[in-house]
Motif scaffolding. Structure first.
Motif, PDB file in Angstrom:
ATOM      1  N   ASN A  24       0.841  -1.336   0.130  1.00 15.50           N
ATOM      2  CA  ASN A  24      -0.004   0.013   0.047  1.00 15.50           C
ATOM      3  C   ASN A  24       0.830   1.125  -0.088  1.00 15.50           C
ATOM      4  O   ASN A  24       0.691   2.155  -0.667  1.00 15.50           O
ATOM      5  CB  ASN A  24      -0.996   0.076   1.340  1.00 15.50           C
ATOM      6  CG  ASN A  24      -1.765  -0.979   1.197  1.00 15.50           C
ATOM      7  OD1 ASN A  24      -1.962  -2.051   0.442  1.00 15.50           O
ATOM      8  ND2 ASN A  24      -2.372  -1.693   2.474  1.00 15.50           N
ATOM      9  N   ARG A  28       1.569   4.234  -3.100  1.00 15.40           N
ATOM     10  CA  ARG A  28       1.359   5.618  -2.684  1.00 15.40           C
ATOM     11  C   ARG A  28       2.641   6.514  -2.948  1.00 15.40           C
ATOM     12  O   ARG A  28       2.358   7.825  -3.368  1.00 15.40           O
ATOM     13  CB  ARG A  28       0.649   5.971  -1.460  1.00 15.40           C
ATOM     14  CG  ARG A  28      -0.674   5.432  -1.215  1.00 15.40           C
ATOM     15  CD  ARG A  28      -1.285   5.620   0.132  1.00 15.40           C
ATOM     16  NE  ARG A  28      -2.495   5.343   0.088  1.00 15.40           N
ATOM     17  CZ  ARG A  28      -3.280   4.525   1.044  1.00 15.40           C
ATOM     18  NH1 ARG A  28      -2.331   4.004   1.961  1.00 15.40           N
ATOM     19  NH2 ARG A  28      -4.558   4.659   1.145  1.00 15.40           N
ATOM     20  N   LEU A  52      -6.965   1.700  -3.400  1.00 14.87           N
ATOM     21  CA  LEU A  52      -6.673   2.158  -2.208  1.00 14.87           C
ATOM     22  C   LEU A  52      -7.455   3.337  -1.964  1.00 14.87           C
ATOM     23  O   LEU A  52      -7.816   3.646  -0.764  1.00 14.87           O
ATOM     24  CB  LEU A  52      -5.114   2.441  -1.969  1.00 14.87           C
ATOM     25  CG  LEU A  52      -4.085   1.421  -1.962  1.00 14.87           C
ATOM     26  CD1 LEU A  52      -2.752   1.865  -2.104  1.00 14.87           C
ATOM     27  CD2 LEU A  52      -4.312   0.427  -1.010  1.00 14.87           C
ATOM     28  N   ASP A  53      -7.322   4.325  -2.850  1.00 14.53           N
ATOM     29  CA  ASP A  53      -8.095   5.692  -2.495  1.00 14.53           C
ATOM     30  C   ASP A  53      -9.149   6.097  -3.703  1.00 14.53           C
ATOM     31  O   ASP A  53      -9.332   7.365  -3.646  1.00 14.53           O
ATOM     32  CB  ASP A  53      -6.748   6.722  -2.662  1.00 14.53           C
ATOM     33  CG  ASP A  53      -5.569   6.048  -1.615  1.00 14.53           C
ATOM     34  OD1 ASP A  53      -6.019   6.030  -0.635  1.00 14.53           O
ATOM     35  OD2 ASP A  53      -4.529   6.422  -2.080  1.00 14.53           O
ATOM     36  N   THR A 173       1.474   6.974   6.046  1.00 17.96           N
ATOM     37  CA  THR A 173       1.040   7.836   4.869  1.00 17.96           C
ATOM     38  C   THR A 173       0.751   9.396   5.619  1.00 17.96           C
ATOM     39  O   THR A 173       0.935  10.225   4.656  1.00 17.96           O
ATOM     40  CB  THR A 173      -0.348   7.001   4.546  1.00 17.96           C
ATOM     41  OG1 THR A 173      -0.192   5.898   4.064  1.00 17.96           O
ATOM     42  CG2 THR A 173      -1.144   7.901   3.449  1.00 17.96           C
ATOM     43  N   ASN A 308      -8.442   7.571   9.937  1.00 17.05           N
ATOM     44  CA  ASN A 308      -8.593   6.685   9.138  1.00 17.05           C
ATOM     45  C   ASN A 308      -9.903   6.448   8.521  1.00 17.05           C
ATOM     46  O   ASN A 308     -10.661   5.994   9.606  1.00 17.05           O
ATOM     47  CB  ASN A 308      -7.776   5.644   9.477  1.00 17.05           C
ATOM     48  CG  ASN A 308      -7.705   4.270   8.699  1.00 17.05           C
ATOM     49  OD1 ASN A 308      -8.643   4.097   7.919  1.00 17.05           O
ATOM     50  ND2 ASN A 308      -6.824   3.343   8.562  1.00 17.05           N
ATOM     51  N   LEU A 336      -6.554  11.962   3.620  1.00 11.79           N
ATOM     52  CA  LEU A 336      -6.882  11.296   2.250  1.00 11.79           C
ATOM     53  C   LEU A 336      -8.172  11.754   1.700  1.00 11.79           C
ATOM     54  O   LEU A 336      -8.399  11.467   0.236  1.00 11.79           O
ATOM     55  CB  LEU A 336      -6.944   9.714   2.289  1.00 11.79           C
ATOM     56  CG  LEU A 336      -5.624   9.117   2.737  1.00 11.79           C
ATOM     57  CD1 LEU A 336      -5.658   7.596   2.914  1.00 11.79           C
ATOM     58  CD2 LEU A 336      -4.535   9.427   1.533  1.00 11.79           C
ATOM     59  N   THR A 337      -9.080  12.350   2.233  1.00 10.35           N
ATOM     60  CA  THR A 337     -10.281  12.787   1.736  1.00 10.35           C
ATOM     61  C   THR A 337     -10.377  14.335   1.857  1.00 10.35           C
ATOM     62  O   THR A 337     -11.446  14.939   1.203  1.00 10.35           O
ATOM     63  CB  THR A 337     -11.493  12.305   2.257  1.00 10.35           C
ATOM     64  OG1 THR A 337     -11.527  12.282   3.507  1.00 10.35           O
ATOM     65  CG2 THR A 337     -11.214  10.763   2.162  1.00 10.35           C
TER      66      THR A 337
END
Length: 372
Positions: A24, A28, A52-53, A173, A308, A336-337
């Motif tokens: 993972n 990235r 993953l994303d 990450t 997460n 991530l968002t």
């Protein structure tokens, strides 16, 4: 090693899952390898970025080593074992694929606790094929290991550790994204890695902490932070966390806190988990309980929480962020968002002098550009 080194990542049955964290992470971010494909027959046909994303990155997920080599059209330089099982050992199926890669002329990168340079079958195969095996987690000789020395007190820039409430929860990450985002804002940030994935990704300053003799763990962390400070002259150092301070199976977080002595901590939390990822007999801690433990254990402050979002809907992410902000009185985001500016703002709120530094450098660059 230049980033042009081509690699295939083997992650059968675990890509996008907790124990596939090495694969993972490489998908990235990698400064050391160009990842051509990921091997996982359970995800075959997909795009690794989408898995993953939710956003394609052009790295295919394929069913086998044969499929990966056919897709590449040549024999890539390296085969990377992309799984991090809790026991750190190979299965018979894993061995067969890795030996097949060696026989085809691929160098092998192994991040497990099982050192393949001590395995007669692997050593013989590598010798015949003329390739190398890198056991990333093999510790240094004892004479080379560092005890805690107190040199951390000479590091004058802020240190921020990204700790968590569980293993494989996204600490690396978040640390990577934060380091990149700070540098994009003109704030010189350097990351210190503490696990095998960071080493495989090409981190210049890193140690495989869970493979280090406990007596030397805090000293090894300190040594990497001091080296990053002396060689890079950064504005801030970001330290990757491992496990969780409350976790019954891991000791690494204590060494990270002791060795790096961070002025601030960002806590990575997975609210959707009810039990610890690899230890389903143990309930997940709350963010509040982990914060209390960290601040009791070390002379530091938690400056924010990163979420997460596994198991959460888009609306659930919004609600979770709002609930944690209200309950903890701290800034909360999902790296991530949500825009990475929120992550940077979390740091600047705690360390406003870093923002002034970034503004000053931006002003100098702007002046230089206009004079030219």
């Amino acid at each position: 090693m230049p980033a042009s080194v081509k690699a295939v990542v083997y992650c059968e049955g675990l890509f996008g899952r907790l124990d596939g964290k090495t694969a993972n992470g490489l998908v990235r971010h990698s400064e050391k390898y160009e990842i051509l494909s990921v091997i996982d027959s359970t995800r075959a046909g997909g795009d690794a970025g989408e898995v993953l994303d939710g956003a394609p990155n052009g790295i295919p997920v394929l069913a086998s080593l044969d499929a990966s080599l056919e897709r590449a059209g040549f024999i890539p330089d390296t085969l990377i074992f992309g799984m991090a099982p809790t026991d750190g050992l190979l299965t018979a199926d894993h061995r067969a694929v890795l030996l097949d890669g060696i026989d085809r002329g691929m160098n092998l990168v192994n991040g497990l606790h099982e050192y393949l340079n001590d395995d007669a079958e692997f050593v013989a195969a590598a010798l015949v094929a003329g390739v190398t095996i890198e056991d990333v987690r093999r510790p240094k000789e004892i004479a080379e290991l560092k005890l805690f020395s107190g040199r951390i007190f000479d590091v004058t820039c802020p240190r921020i550790a990204v700790l968590g409430t569980d293993g494989s929860v996204g600490k690396r990450t978040t640390a990577t994204l934060l380091t990149q985002a700070l540098n994009a804002q003109g704030i010189r940030a350097v990351m210190v890695g503490t696990g095998q994935t960071s080493l495989i990704q090409g981190a210049r300053y890193a140690v495989a902490l869970d493979a280090t003799i406990p007596q030397f763990c805090s000293g090894e962390v300190e040594a990497q932070v001091v080296a990053a400070f002396e060689e890079e002259d950064p504005d801030v150092i970001i330290v990757e966390g491992q496990g969780a301070l409350s976790h019954p199976a891991y000791l690494s977080s204590g060494a990270i806190l002791r060795g790096s002595r961070p002025e601030g901590v960002i806590l990575q939390h997975a609210p959707g988990r009810v039990m610890l990822g690899d230890f389903p007999m143990m309930p997940m801690p709350t963010a509040a309980s982990e914060i209390a433990l960290i601040q009791a254990f070390s002379d530091t402050s938690v400056i924010g929480v990163t979420i997460n979002h596994e198991g959460l809907t888009a609306a659930g992410i919004d609600d979770t962020i709002a609930e944690h902000e209200a309950g903890l009185g701290l800034p909360v985001t999902d790296p991530l968002t949500r825009p990475l500016e929120e992550l940077v703002d979390m740091v600047l709120l705690a360390f406003p002098e870093l923002g002034l530094r970034g503004e000053a450098l931006a002003g100098i660059a702007s002046t230089g550009s206009s004079l030219a």
